[in-house]
Design a protein around this motif. Structure first.
Motif, mmCIF file in Angstrom:
data_model
loop_
_atom_site.group_PDB
_atom_site.id
_atom_site.type_symbol
_atom_site.label_atom_id
_atom_site.label_comp_id
_atom_site.label_asym_id
_atom_site.label_seq_id
_atom_site.Cartn_x
_atom_site.Cartn_y
_atom_site.Cartn_z
ATOM 1 N N UNK B 450 0.850 -1.196 0.000
ATOM 2 C CA UNK B 450 0.000 0.000 0.000
ATOM 3 C C UNK B 450 0.881 1.239 0.000
ATOM 4 N N UNK B 451 0.272 2.323 -0.397
ATOM 5 C CA UNK B 451 1.046 3.546 -0.558
ATOM 6 C C UNK B 451 1.717 3.979 0.759
ATOM 7 N N UNK B 452 0.983 3.766 1.850
ATOM 8 C CA UNK B 452 1.504 4.216 3.150
ATOM 9 C C UNK B 452 2.838 3.598 3.502
ATOM 10 N N UNK B 453 3.098 2.408 2.984
ATOM 11 C CA UNK B 453 4.357 1.774 3.346
ATOM 12 C C UNK B 453 5.508 2.258 2.479
ATOM 13 N N UNK B 454 5.183 2.634 1.264
ATOM 14 C CA UNK B 454 6.273 2.979 0.357
ATOM 15 C C UNK B 454 6.647 4.454 0.475
ATOM 16 N N UNK B 455 5.648 5.284 0.852
ATOM 17 C CA UNK B 455 5.900 6.739 0.876
ATOM 18 C C UNK B 455 7.054 7.137 1.794
ATOM 19 N N UNK B 456 7.096 6.628 3.050
ATOM 20 C CA UNK B 456 8.187 7.106 3.927
ATOM 21 C C UNK B 456 9.558 6.815 3.346
ATOM 22 N N UNK B 457 9.733 5.586 2.820
ATOM 23 C CA UNK B 457 11.031 5.229 2.249
ATOM 24 C C UNK B 457 11.349 6.083 1.037
ATOM 25 N N UNK B 458 10.317 6.318 0.217
ATOM 26 C CA UNK B 458 10.537 7.118 -0.977
ATOM 27 C C UNK B 458 10.962 8.538 -0.629
ATOM 28 N N UNK B 459 10.297 9.103 0.383
ATOM 29 C CA UNK B 459 10.654 10.458 0.805
ATOM 30 C C UNK B 459 12.114 10.515 1.227
ATOM 31 N N UNK B 460 12.539 9.487 1.961
ATOM 32 C CA UNK B 460 13.924 9.471 2.435
ATOM 33 C C UNK B 460 14.890 9.370 1.262
ATOM 34 N N UNK B 461 14.513 8.600 0.268
ATOM 35 C CA UNK B 461 15.386 8.454 -0.891
ATOM 36 C C UNK B 461 15.491 9.771 -1.653
ATOM 37 N N UNK B 462 14.362 10.464 -1.743
ATOM 38 C CA UNK B 462 14.399 11.789 -2.370
ATOM 39 C C UNK B 462 15.368 12.688 -1.621
ATOM 40 N N UNK B 463 15.328 12.602 -0.293
ATOM 41 C CA UNK B 463 16.257 13.399 0.506
ATOM 42 C C UNK B 463 17.697 13.016 0.176
ATOM 43 N N UNK B 464 17.950 11.729 0.018
ATOM 44 C CA UNK B 464 19.297 11.277 -0.330
ATOM 45 C C UNK B 464 19.756 11.945 -1.630
ATOM 46 N N UNK B 465 18.849 11.946 -2.546
ATOM 47 C CA UNK B 465 19.177 12.522 -3.853
ATOM 48 C C UNK B 465 19.427 14.017 -3.747
ATOM 49 N N UNK B 466 18.509 14.702 -3.101
ATOM 50 C CA UNK B 466 18.632 16.158 -2.994
ATOM 51 C C UNK B 466 19.941 16.540 -2.341
#
Lengths: 559, 971
Positions: B450-466
């Motif tokens: 479900x989206x709720x599980x993937x969103x936190x990890x995705x946000x963190x990965x975006x932070x890694x990239x930024x």
């Protein structure tokens, strides 16, 4: 004398009166018996707290220097018996009242089933403790020790089972031996200095010739051995784990303060006599080393045992050892933290023992020893002969409602007790250990044997770790092994006292600054006994008037 | 104030969550989420205050005497960590909402998670070292509860115990170290400690305190050699692993190292302890991570490795390294948490964490695969990601810091080696899970969560990239603020950028990348991807912990048998022996000497008396086990000699009391003898063994020594002149003031009546206990039968209840005893009344009366007596107590202290002058109580023979059960 002036004697009279009245009640009068017992302890709590207030600086107008003296029978100090209320005794009285009240409420759930005079004995136990903390006279101290021990004999032997009887008799024999030593010691001291009054001792000891002094010391040492037996100091403490482990939970909790009576006596009489430098050093090193060994032995016991109540009993030994070793450092500033530790340790031990009574019930089969046998077959005999027979009926109804989420409550209380016993933050066990260590470190360079402080500090921390290791093991088995456990029915009257004791601990932690200030004042007056001595010896008007001064030497005449 | 709120809010939320019903899944998650977001908002609000070296503080006095205050202090560094903790908290709560199964009791989970968050915020926001320790231990405790969340799993329980044992031990070391710092600096306040670096480093305690603090820090951050608990802790639910065991709690150690860096760093010792522990963890962690089969195991070992990297940086004594360390703390938190979340998703959706079974999930779970791949790349240090930046800084420092030739080779080598492994395990992780051939033996077919599980990890990965692409813009200011709060306004020259030019660190980065890929390809080629870790896998931490556990428990059990005896004999031996030593030791310096009082001439008669008495005493002790009746008779003989001695030395009161006591005791004991179990035969073979003989000899010698010692002490005291003022005072005032001619009695009932009151209480208690015990008493089987003597006698010994007198030879004694009854009563009252003036008193009187009752029982028989005479012993005891107590309390109404005597002289017609006093009432109380107590014991004994014999089933001995319990080490 106004009513308030009689306050110091009430902690002794009230339980005695309550116990006496209860003897006259038939065993079926359970309600009345309960209310008398409760009323008695509530009065004692009120009196103890009032006395505690009167010893604080806030009430300096009531007693000079916070020391109140009550001459029994109106006879002046060295001749008659005096009760002395100072900060230390007021503190201990309050502690007795708080613990006893909790224990009593707890025992109402079903532990006070008829069959034995539980309530009377319990009141007398409290009376003995109160008296021991109040009296300023050595022989009277002996008498109160006897009262509290005699009552404890009966309480230990409550219930059935070979193990209980054997350990109970073991306990009795050891304590009788210790009482005998106590008597020998007091007799020698009286024989050499000619006084039984604690305050009077000091001046007279200083004036002794060396050969008399040796005789006095022999008495003092023998007396000290008796105290160390009561304090649970190694190697005189083999009786302790067994006696506490076989006692029923509320009774073991009621005994929480008993080993502290021994520590109290060491503190009281030790500080009174530690004016002599050399004696103080010897006393100190003996206390230090025995305390240290006691602490280690208790920790080993904690690691070895798989039985929660026995483990708590070993923790009592650890706490005794810790206090004795700390006092043995011979540093005055250590006394206040030790007293803080004493207070938390008493509350903790009591709460923990009470808790064991409930966790025992999570076993599928309740241990046989916790049943009290009500002996119906004997009733006819006894009815006929004026001894009120036990009433086996009408006691089985469950008091109060069973608490939902009983396991959660037990778990929470267990965790609190573990944190308290091991001295982990944020409960006051930590405050006690922290202040103790801080003082020990502060004074390390000045302590005679420099390493003594370090060793003690390491030992204190290590016992915390040992406690965690032992208690997580037992706790996991109690709460987390999914098989062979059931959720017990708890009574509010059982749960509330445990929660109350833990709450008192929390309050202590939150208010540790004022508490510590009070304890520092307590320690100061202990280490500066001159005030105590002059107050006790001078403050009493001789209401009778010594015949010599009032009417000349007419009567009985000199020997 | 806001500061306290940040730390307090999670605890409030925790308590609230604890009270939610077990099924309240959404409520608990919402509660936790709101709390975390609120904390995050509060932290964000405070940023302006800490910018440019500002410090927000809040102080609340707790125990100021000992320098312990509740002191919250937020500077840039603390702010950064507070942000990390609350941000991660919010993301993990979101993740956990979907991760946790509906069957799990989620409120408990969130309660502990929030409590942990509060504790962790407490650690980072504390401005007082002791307070840090307080929160530090709280994090250990909450971590324990969270690891054991699924406590039905034995592994979880063991892991929880292991982690709490290690971290609490470390916490205690930390406490000690912190106490030493406080002692040296004179304050536990961080403000004072941080500026006292020079004092601390120069202090002789520095080495010890550094080791202690290192122990605390290294255990918490799972550093070699204390790293073993972290992989075990992976049994915790994955949100816990992501939050506690990668992003925050394990960072507490390195956080504290950085916090205390200005105060403690800068010495060689610091370098050797901290940097070498870091380097070891870096290598061991990276190496082990490469061979794990469990996805979370890879991440756990890689966490150890990355924390090792941070620790090593902190140990390098270089400001630039410190900057790199802090930077990497943040970076590691972001990519590792998202990796844990990805690993959790995979487990959640496929039902396994075994990399041997997993494979090819990129097709069914493309988003998860993408997130995990980017995060793993950051972990490996691939350019354009945040991990690359801090790792490059690490390489740079490794090259620069080494001062000696050896160091300047060793450090870069370690760094490079770790880099290679880190690339290898990152690659392996992603490849094995997502990019191999799709696996077909998964418990569940994988699909996107479900989206709720993937969103936190995705946000963190975006932070890694930024951060990786635009470091100076995104983290630059925050990092600068943080560094300024540690190092002061003068920051070392550093530049956050992707491109520093073609430098050695860049080369090293690429070598590591290439080397890592090669290493993995080689492993693949050799088919060794799933082989256990070479060498290190033999050290099984779980097994070793269990073994250590057993060893400790067994060892403790053995030792505790050395320390504590269960035998009464050994305990009494210790007591008597030590008392003897104490008594003798007191004469060490002066030696024992008798006093100078002249001795009275020896009277042959008296000597003979004492020889007899002593013989009786010794005989009683010797026979006690073998012939109880003989022993008792001899005991009576010894008592009689004591009575005669008292009489001889003109102490009639004592003699009188002693004889009454002797009579009552001996008779009551006699009555009890019948119920004792069978005695030991004198020639029992067990007594003949050399061991038994030796023990007896030892005990005999000790007894003789103790007895002689007591005698010597008594002799020394008695031959010295009387020193006390008390006898004089008592003699003077006895008649004059207290109105009694019998001084002994006046002492008992007036001067020291309090003691008497206490002693009669003891008598009452003992009687009650004897009664209570005997009421439940079951005679031993061998003593149930009617005694031999009674069986042999044809005539019944006891009197029939309705018969006036017994038949047979008991008739004459019965007549006599009945005549004695009233006489004895009269005598007892006489003793009571005259006690104040002449020998006598309530105690003796009571005993005389009680003896009369005893005799009636013995001769008439229980049934006969009780059908005619009703004694209610408990009532007598109570009335006695009331009498004595009333006498005491009466004084209050005269305005006098308790137990003051009130007297009145009356002139009565016919009788004459009567001296009435409350002491008489007191003595009457004693009288009644003594009668009640003795009769109560008598009744209890007498009724034994009336009871129907009953055999009790032998109950299993609890004691023995306990013993086996103790011997067994439970794991």
């Amino acid at each position: 004398m106004s009513v308030l002036d009689h306050l110091p004697v009430l902690p002794i009279i009230v339980p005695l009166a309550a116990a006496t009245v209860m003897l006259l009640l038939s065993e079926s009068r359970r309600g009345l018996r309960t209310s008398i017992a409760l009323g008695s302890l509530l009065v004692q709590l009120a009196v103890a707290l009032t006395l505690l207030y009167q010893t604080t600086d806030a009430a300096a107008h009531i007693w000079d220097d916070g020391i109140g003296v009550y001459p029994i029978g109106g006879w002046p100090a060295p001749f008659g018996i005096v009760l002395v209320v100072d900060r230390l005794s007021a503190m201990m009285l309050s502690l007795v009242a708080i613990v006893s009240l909790s224990v009593l409420v707890y025992s109402l759930a079903h532990w006070d089933k008829p069959g034995q005079p539980f309530h009377s004995l319990f009141q007398l136990l409290v009376m003995g403790q109160n008296g021991a903390f109040l009296t300023g006279d050595l022989f009277s101290l002996f008498v109160f020790f006897e009262i509290l021990l005699a009552a404890s004999y009966g309480l230990v032997l409550r219930g059935t089972g070979m193990g209980r009887v054997r350990t109970g008799l073991h306990y009795i024999a050891v304590n009788l031996a210790a009482s005998f030593l106590f008597l020998i010691g007091v007799a020698l001291m009286y024989g050499t200095v000619g006084t039984l009054n604690m305050a009077d001792l000091l001046g007279r000891v200083a004036a002794l010739e060396p050969d008399e002094r040796a005789l006095f010391d022999a008495g003092a040492w023998i007396l000290g051995i008796a105290f160390l037996v009561k304090a649970g100091s190694w190697p005189l403490n083999s009786w302790l784990p067994g006696a506490y482990a076989v006692s029923m939970a509320p009774i073991a909790a009621g005994f929480a303060i008993m080993t502290k009576v021994g520590v109290y006596a060491v503190l009281r009489i030790g500080t009174l006599m530690s004016e002599d430098e050399a004696a103080a050093t010897i006393l100190g090193s003996i206390l230090y080393y025995t305390g240290l060994v006691t602490l280690v032995s208790g920790s080993i016991g904690m690691l070895a045992t798989q039985h929660l109540k026995r483990l708590v009993a070993y923790s009592v030994i650890v706490s005794s050892g810790l206090m004795l070793a700390s006092l043995g450092l011979g540093v005055e500033s250590v006394t206040a933290p030790v007293l803080f530790y004493l207070v938390t340790s008493v509350l903790t031990t009591a709460a923990f023992f009470l808790l064991t009574g409930m966790t025992d019930r999570t076993r599928l089969q309740a241990p046989v020893t916790d049943h009290i046998e009500t002996d119906r077959e004997m009733m006819p005999d006894y009815m006929a002969f004026g001894i009120r027979a036990p009433d086996p009926y009408g006691t089985e109804e469950e008091v109060g409602a069973a608490i939902p989420a009983a396991m959660a409550f037990l778990g929470l209380m267990f965790v609190c007790c573990v944190l308290l016993v091991t001295g982990l933050p944020p409960l006051p066990g930590f405050v006690a250990k922290f202040t103790l260590l801080s003082v020990v470190l502060e004074t390390t360079p000045t302590v005679g044997a420099r390493n003594a402080g370090w060793v003690l500090a390491v030992a204190v921390l290590a016992t915390g770790l040992v406690g965690i290791i032992a208690l997580t093991r037992i706790g996991m088995r109690l709460f987390w092994s999914s098989t062979e456990r059931r959720t017990p029915r708890l009574h509010v009257t059982e749960a509330a006292p445990v929660a109350f004791l833990v709450l008192v601990c929390l309050v202590l932690a939150a208010a540790s600054a004022p508490v510590m200030r009070f304890l520092e004042a307590t320690a100061n007056s202990l280490h500066d006994p001159d005030t105590y001595i002059t107050t006790v010896l001078s403050s009493i008007p001789d209401t009778h008037g010594d015949a010599e001064s009032s009417s000349g030497d007419l009567g009985g005449g000199a020997p | 104030m806001l500061l306290t709120l940040i730390a307090a809010l999670p605890f409030v939320g925790s308590i609230a969550a604890a009270f939610l019903p077990a099924g309240a899944r959404n409520a608990a998650a919402w509660l936790a989420g709101v709390v975390a977001v609120a904390c995050l908002a509060l932290v964000a609000l405070l940023y302006p205050g800490v910018q440019a070296g500002g410090v927000e503080t809040f102080r609340f006095e707790w125990l100021p005497q000992f320098g312990l205050d509740l002191y919250f202090r937020m500077d840039g560094f603390a702010w950064l960590f507070a942000l990390l903790v609350s941000l991660m908290g919010a993301l993990v709560v979101l993740y956990a909402r979907y991760y946790m199964s509906p069957e799990d009791p989620v409120p408990r989970f969130f309660a502990f998670l929030l409590a942990f968050m509060g504790a962790m915020l407490g650690v980072v926001l504390s401005g007082n070292l002791i307070q840090i320790v307080v929160f530090w231990e709280l994090t250990s405790f909450t971590s324990f509860m969270l690891i054991a969340y699924w406590y039905h799993l034995p592994d979880a329980r063991r892991a929880a115990r292991m982690s709490v044992t290690v971290t609490v031990a470390g916490g205690l070391c930390l406490l000690m170290g912190v106490l030493m710092i406080g002692e040296i600096v004179g304050s536990y306040d961080l403000d004072d400690v941080l500026v006292a670096g020079d004092v601390l480093r120069a202090h002789p305690w520095y080495g010890a305190l550094l080791i202690l603090i290192a122990l605390g820090v290294l255990t918490k951050s799972a550093q070699f050699p204390f790293h073993f608990w972290l992989p075990q802790a992976m049994t915790a639910p994955t949100p816990v692993s992501a939050y506690l065991h990668s992003a925050t709690m394990v960072k507490a150690g390195v956080f504290l190292l950085a916090r205390l860096w200005p105060a403690l760093a800068g010495t060689n010792l610091w370098f050797w302890i901290i940097a070498s522990a870091g380097a070891a963890s870096l290598l061991v962690g990276a190496f082990s991570a490469t061979f794990q089969r469990d996805t979370k195991g890879v991440l756990a070992y890689s966490t150890i490795s990355h924390l090792g990297l941070i620790t090593m940086l902190l140990g390098m004594n270089s400001e630039l390294a410190l900057v790199a360390a802090v930077f990497h703390m943040m970076n590691h938190a972001t990519f590792k948490a998202s990796l844990f979340m990805a690993a959790g998703i995979v487990q959640h959706e496929t039902g396994t964490r075994d990399m041997k079974r997993l494979g090819g999930l990129a097709r069914s779970m493309p988003i998860t695969a993408a997130v995990a791949t980017v995060a793993a790349a950051a972990m490996a240090g691939v350019p354009l990601l945040n991990g690359f930046l801090s790792k490059e800084m690490f390489f740079a420092e490794a090259i620069v810091v080494g001062r000696s030739l050896g160091m300047s080779i060793t450090l870069p080598t370690i760094a490079l080696l770790a880099g290679v492994f880190s690339v290898a395990y990152s690659l392996r992780f992603v490849h094995q899970v997502f990019f191999t051939e799709p696996s077909h033996d998964l418990p569940k077919p994988g699909h996107e969560p479900t989206r709720g599980m993937i969103v936190p990890g995705a946000l963190l990965v975006v932070a890694c990239l930024l951060v990786g692409v635009l470091p100076a813009v995104t983290v630059g200011p925050v990092l600068e603020t943080a560094m300024m709060s540690i190092l002061g306004p003068e920051l070392p020259e550093y530049r956050l950028a992707i491109w520093h030019g073609f430098t050695l660190p860049l080369v090293m980065s690429f070598i590591a990348l290439a080397g890592g890929i090669t290493f993995y390809v080689l492993l693949l080629a050799r088919g060794a991807v799933m082989s256990p870790t070479p060498i290190l896998s033999r050290l099984n931490a779980a097994r070793m912990f269990d073994v250590a556990n057993v060893v400790v428990v067994r060892g403790a059990a053995k030792l505790s048998h050395l320390f504590f005896t269960r035998r009464l004999q050994s305990q009494l031996l210790a007591i008597v022996g030590i008392a003897l030593v104490a008594g003798v030791a007191a004469f060490g310096s002066t030696g024992w000497s008798a006093g100078e009082n002249p001795l009275t001439p020896i009277d042959p008669l008296f000597t003979l008396l004492w020889v007899v008495g002593a013989a009786c005493a010794v005989g009683a002790a010797q026979q006690a086990k073998f012939h109880r009746l003989a022993a008792l008779i001899m005991l009576g003989g010894a008592g009689l000699v004591t009575c005669l001695t008292f009489a001889w030395f003109s102490a009639p009161d004592l003699a009188l009391t002693q004889i009454a006591v002797e009579v009552v005791t001996v008779v009551l004991l006699l009555l009890g003898l019948r119920w004792l179990p069978r005695r030991i035969a004198f020639d029992d073979p067990r007594r003949k063994t050399p061991r038994a003989r030796g023990r007896r000899a030892r005990d005999f010698l000790l007894a003789v020594a103790a007895g002689c010692g007591t005698a010597a002490l008594a002799f020394a005291v008695l031959t010295r002149p009387q020193v006390s003022d008390l006898p004089g005072y008592f003699l003077r005032n006895s008649l004059e003031v207290a109105g009694g001619r019998n001084v002994v009695n006046v002492i008992l009932v007036d001067f020291r009546s309090f003691d008497t009151l206490g002693e009669i209480t003891v008598v009452a208690i003992v009687a009650l206990i004897v009664y209570a015990l005997l009421r439940r008493f079951r005679p031993a089987p061998e003593s149930i039968d009617v005694p031999k003597a009674q069986r042999a006698d044809p005539a019944p010994l006891t009197t029939a209840v309705d018969a006036p007198l017994p038949r047979g030879y008991m008739r004459l004694p019965a007549v006599l005893v009945r005549l004695i009854g009233p006489m004895a009563g009269l005598v007892s009252v006489y003793f009571l009344l005259r006690g104040h003036q002449a020998p006598g008193g309530g105690f003796v009187g009571g005993l005389v009366m009680a003896s009369a009752v005893i005799v009636q029982y013995m001769v008439g028989g229980t049934m006969w007596v009780e059908s005619r005479l009703r004694i209610h012993p408990q009532v007598w005891i109570a009335l006695g107590m009331i009498g004595a107590g009333t006498a005491g309390i009466a004084a209050w109404f005269a305005g006098k202290p308790f137990l003051s005597a009130l007297a009145a002289d009356l002139h009565l017609p016919l009788i004459g002058d009567v001296h009435l006093s409350t002491v008489l009432l007191f003595d009457l109380g004693v009288y009644m109580l003594v009668i009640g107590a003795v009769v109560l014991m008598l009744v209890a004994l007498a009724h034994q023979s009336l009871r129907s014999p009953r055999r009790v089933p032998v109950e299993p001995s609890r004691e023995s059960a306990e013993e086996t319990d103790e011997a067994e080490a439970v794991v």
